[in-house]
Design a protein around this motif. Structure first.
Motif, PDB file in Angstrom:
ATOM      1  N   PRO A  29       0.853  -1.167   0.040  1.00 13.96           N
ATOM      2  CA  PRO A  29      -0.001  -0.049   0.203  1.00 13.96           C
ATOM      3  C   PRO A  29       0.831   1.194  -0.324  1.00 13.96           C
ATOM      4  O   PRO A  29       2.090   1.271   0.202  1.00 13.96           O
ATOM      5  CB  PRO A  29      -0.879  -0.044   1.351  1.00 13.96           C
ATOM      6  N   THR A  30       0.062   2.394  -0.199  1.00 17.51           N
ATOM      7  CA  THR A  30       0.706   3.868  -0.011  1.00 17.51           C
ATOM      8  C   THR A  30       1.017   4.044   1.518  1.00 17.51           C
ATOM      9  O   THR A  30       0.261   3.416   2.151  1.00 17.51           O
ATOM     10  CB  THR A  30      -0.033   4.869  -0.712  1.00 17.51           C
ATOM     11  N   GLY A  31       1.912   5.110   1.558  1.00 17.52           N
ATOM     12  CA  GLY A  31       1.750   5.496   3.105  1.00 17.52           C
ATOM     13  C   GLY A  31       2.834   4.802   3.753  1.00 17.52           C
ATOM     14  O   GLY A  31       3.030   5.037   5.083  1.00 17.52           O
ATOM     15  N   VAL A  32       3.645   3.770   3.466  1.00 11.97           N
ATOM     16  CA  VAL A  32       4.526   3.057   4.233  1.00 11.97           C
ATOM     17  C   VAL A  32       5.847   2.748   3.226  1.00 11.97           C
ATOM     18  O   VAL A  32       5.715   2.714   2.005  1.00 11.97           O
ATOM     19  CB  VAL A  32       3.835   1.901   4.710  1.00 11.97           C
ATOM     20  N   GLY A  33       6.862   3.053   3.954  1.00  9.13           N
ATOM     21  CA  GLY A  33       8.168   2.722   3.164  1.00  9.13           C
ATOM     22  C   GLY A  33       9.243   2.356   4.180  1.00  9.13           C
ATOM     23  O   GLY A  33       8.872   2.097   5.469  1.00  9.13           O
ATOM     24  N   VAL A  34      10.467   2.077   3.719  1.00  6.69           N
ATOM     25  CA  VAL A  34      11.365   1.582   4.707  1.00  6.69           C
ATOM     26  C   VAL A  34      12.830   2.237   4.719  1.00  6.69           C
ATOM     27  O   VAL A  34      13.196   2.788   3.675  1.00  6.69           O
ATOM     28  CB  VAL A  34      11.592   0.305   4.485  1.00  6.69           C
ATOM     29  N   LEU A  35      13.377   2.739   5.560  1.00  3.03           N
ATOM     30  CA  LEU A  35      15.108   3.172   5.651  1.00  3.03           C
ATOM     31  C   LEU A  35      15.503   1.941   6.364  1.00  3.03           C
ATOM     32  O   LEU A  35      15.163   1.657   7.409  1.00  3.03           O
ATOM     33  CB  LEU A  35      14.964   4.291   6.388  1.00  3.03           C
ATOM     34  N   TYR A  36      16.264   1.250   5.735  1.00  2.00           N
ATOM     35  CA  TYR A  36      17.343   0.182   6.323  1.00  2.00           C
ATOM     36  C   TYR A  36      18.637   0.847   6.214  1.00  2.00           C
ATOM     37  O   TYR A  36      19.163   1.355   5.271  1.00  2.00           O
ATOM     38  CB  TYR A  36      17.377  -0.842   5.429  1.00  2.00           C
ATOM     39  N   ALA A  37      19.366   0.655   7.569  1.00  4.79           N
ATOM     40  CA  ALA A  37      20.655   1.345   7.700  1.00  4.79           C
ATOM     41  C   ALA A  37      21.779   0.621   8.589  1.00  4.79           C
ATOM     42  O   ALA A  37      21.093  -0.404   9.399  1.00  4.79           O
ATOM     43  CB  ALA A  37      20.588   2.785   8.053  1.00  4.79           C
ATOM     44  N   LYS A  38      22.865   0.761   8.539  1.00  5.59           N
ATOM     45  CA  LYS A  38      23.933   0.322   9.304  1.00  5.59           C
ATOM     46  C   LYS A  38      23.530   0.593  10.931  1.00  5.59           C
ATOM     47  O   LYS A  38      23.297   1.703  11.171  1.00  5.59           O
ATOM     48  CB  LYS A  38      25.559   0.884   9.080  1.00  5.59           C
ATOM     49  N   ARG A  39      23.806  -0.264  11.795  1.00  7.06           N
ATOM     50  CA  ARG A  39      23.473  -0.177  13.118  1.00  7.06           C
ATOM     51  C   ARG A  39      24.085   0.999  13.691  1.00  7.06           C
ATOM     52  O   ARG A  39      23.416   1.828  14.256  1.00  7.06           O
ATOM     53  CB  ARG A  39      23.420  -1.173  14.016  1.00  7.06           C
TER      54      ARG A  39
END
Ligand code: PMP
Length: 423
Positions: free
Chosen positions: A232-242
Motif C-alpha cells: 500500500p501507499t503510506g509506508v516505506g522503509v529506511l534500512y541502515a547500518k546499526r
C-alpha cells in the motif's frame, strides 16, 4: 514456493479484472509509479481495518497486542525479504522520500562538515536530489554528479571522474525510474569501501524487480516504498547500518520515540523506535509484509525472467514503430523493465491520454527527473513500466494502439490547415 505462472498471478490481482472504458480491459503499464496490489495485501489491510484497528506499543488489551505483534512481525518480514538479520535496522517511514529525507536531515546534517561532498548521478529522482540540495545549502556541502552516457548508462569511469577526497556519500538509484538503467552497484560498493565513503541506495525501483541483493551489497542506507512493491501507499522503509542509526539524531520527535521525558529534556528510545515518532502506518506496514511474502513465494529468477521477456518484447514492438525513440539503454538485457519513449508525431501527454482510451495506462511527463530529461535533451517522455502481472499480449496491444495513434496524427498532419486551404 510457488512456480511463477502469469495467468495464476493475474488472478491474484483484483484491479486487473475491470474495464476502464466500455470494451477496454485495463492494461496497466504504470507500475513504476505504483504497482497493483494482490488479494493477500488487500486482505491484510482489510483485516487490520476491520478486525484489530488498534494502536501499537501502548495498549495492554487484546487488539493492541495483536496490532503490535503484526506490526513487529512486518518488520521481521522486511528484514527477511532483504535477507538480513537485524530487524532493528528496519525503520518504517512513509516511503522512499521520507527515508531519504531522514538520512539527509539526520545523518548528513550531523556527520558532514562544510566542504564535504555528496556524489549523485544524473539519473536521480527528485527525491534523491532535492533533500541533498537542502542540506548542502544549509551545511555548505558540495553536490557532485556522475555523468551518464547519451544512452543514459552510468559507468564506473563517470563515478570515478566525479570523485574527490571530500566525497563522503554516494547516493544512487538501483534502477532509473525513466530509463531502467541499472547502475553498477557492486562496483560502486567496492569503490566506496576502499575509499571509506558511505553509500545510500534508492531502491524504490530496484527492489521490486529481481536481483537486488542487499545482504551482499551491504550498503549503509537503503530506501524503498511499499506501494511500488505490491504494497500500500503510506509506508516505506529506511534500512541502515546499526552504528550509523545509533549515532544519528532522530529526524522527527514526539511520542513513541522516547523512553523518558521531563519538562525540558527527553531520552531516545532504542532502535528502531527512535526513528518512528508518532503513530506509525500500522495497517500499511502489515500489508507491506503481505506484499513481500507474496513476491518472495515465487522463485526470484522466474519473476526476473518473465519481466525480462516483457521488456525484450517491448523493445521489439516499440522499435518497429517509425518515429518512436526509446530513451536510455538500447539493450534490454542491461536495464530494468521500463520503456520510456518519445514519438515524433505526438507529445507524451497526448500519447498517454490517447492510450488511455485504448485502456492502456502509461505515464507521461518528466517523472520527477527534470535534470535527467534536460540531460537527455527532451522536455518529457512517455513511460510504459512492467511488472510480474503483465503479459506480452498486452504489449502487443500497446504497439497496436500506438500505431493507430500515429496514423491518426499523420492523417491530421497531412490535411491542409483551414488557413492553408483558403489560400
Ligand atoms: N526514487 C525513485 C527511483 C522513484 O521511482 C520514486 C517514485 N517514483 C521515488 C524515489 C519516490 O518514491 P515515493 O514517492 O514513494 O516516496
Amino acid at each position: 514456493e510457488r512456480p511463477f505462472e502469469v495467468e495464476a498471478v493475474r488472478a491474484d490481482f483484483p484491479s486487473l479484472h475491470q474495464e476502464v472504458h466500455p470494451g477496454r480491459p485495463l492494461i496497466y503499464f504504470d507500475s513504476a509509479a505504483t504497482s497493483l496490489k494482490p488479494d493477500s495485501v488487500v486482505q491484510a489491510l482489510d483485516a487490520y481495518m476491520a478486525v484489530y484497528p488498534s494502536n501499537v506499543h501502548r495498549g495492554l488489551h487484546v487488539l493492541s497486542e495483536r496490532a503490535t505483534e503484526a506490526f513487529e512481525d512486518a518488520r521481521e518480514a522486511v528484514a527477511s525479504f532483504l535477507g538480513v538479520e537485524d530487524s532493528a535496522r528496519v525503520i518504517f517511514t512513509r516511503g522512499t522520500t521520507e527515508s531519504i529525507n531522514a538520512v539527509a536531515m539526520s545523518w548528513a546534517r550531523s556527520a558532514l562538515q562544510p566542504g564535504d561532498a555528496i556524489l549523485l548521478s544524473e539519473l536521480e529522482h527528485h527525491s534523491n536530489l532535492v533533500p541533498w540540495q537542502m542540506v548542502a545549502k544549509e551545511k555548505g556541502l558540495e553536490l557532485r554528479f556522475a555523468e551518464i552516457t547519451d544512452d543514459a548508462r552510468l559507468e564506473m569511469d563517470a563515478i570515478e571522474a566525479a570523485l574527490t577526497d571530500r566525497v563522503r556519500l554516494i547516493a544512487v538509484t538501483a534502477m532509473s525510474n525513466v530509463t531502467g538503467t541499472l547502475p553498477p552497484l557492486a562496483d560502486i560498493m567496492d569503490l566506496a569501501r576502499r575509499r571509506g565513503i558511505r553509500v545510500l541506495i534508492d531502491a524504490a525501483q530496484g527492489l521490486p524487480h529481481g536481483d537486488l541483493d542487499i545482504r551482499r551489497l551491504d550498503p549503509d542506507f537503503v530506501a524503498f516504498s511499499g506501494h511500488k512493491i505490491l504494497g500500500p501507499t503510506g509506508v516505506g522503509v529506511l534500512y541502515a547500518k546499526r552504528e550509523l542509526l545509533e549515532a544519528m539524531p532522530p529526524f522527527m520527535t514526539g511520542g513513541s520515540m522516547v523512553v523518558r521525558v521531563t519538562r525540558d529534556s527527553a531520552e531516545w528510545n532504542d532502535l528502531p523506535w527512535k526513528f518512528e515518532a508518532g503513530t506509525p502506518p500500522i495497517g500499511e506496514a502489515i500489508a507491506l509484509a503481505a506484499a513481500l511474502r507474496y513476491l518472495a513465494a515465487f522463485p526470484a529468477d522466474q519473476v526476473a525472467a518473465h519481466e525480462r521477456s516483457l521488456l525484450e518484447h517491448a523493445h521489439e514492438v516499440l522499435g518497429r514503430i517509425p518515429g518512436l525513440r526509446i530513451v536510455g539503454p538500447t539493450d534490454p538485457a542491461k536495464k530494468g523493465p521500463i520503456a520510456s519513449f518519445t514519438m515524433e508525431e505526438a507529445h507524451p501527454h497526448d500519447l498517454a491520454q490517447l492510450l488511455d482510451r485504448h485502456g492502456v495506462a502509461i505515464r507521461a511527463g518528466h517523472h520527477c527527473t527534470m535534470p535527467l530529461h534536460t540531460r537527455l535533451g527532451i522536455p518529457a517522455s512517455a513511460r510504459a513500466s512492467f511488472s510480474l502481472y503483465n503479459t506480452t499480449d498486452e504489449i502487443d496491444r500497446l504497439g497496436e494502439a500506438l500505431e493507430s495513434i500515429r496514423a491518426m496524427f499523420r492523417r491530421r498532419a497531412s490535411k491542409p490547415t483551414p488557413a492553408a486551404a483558403r489560400q
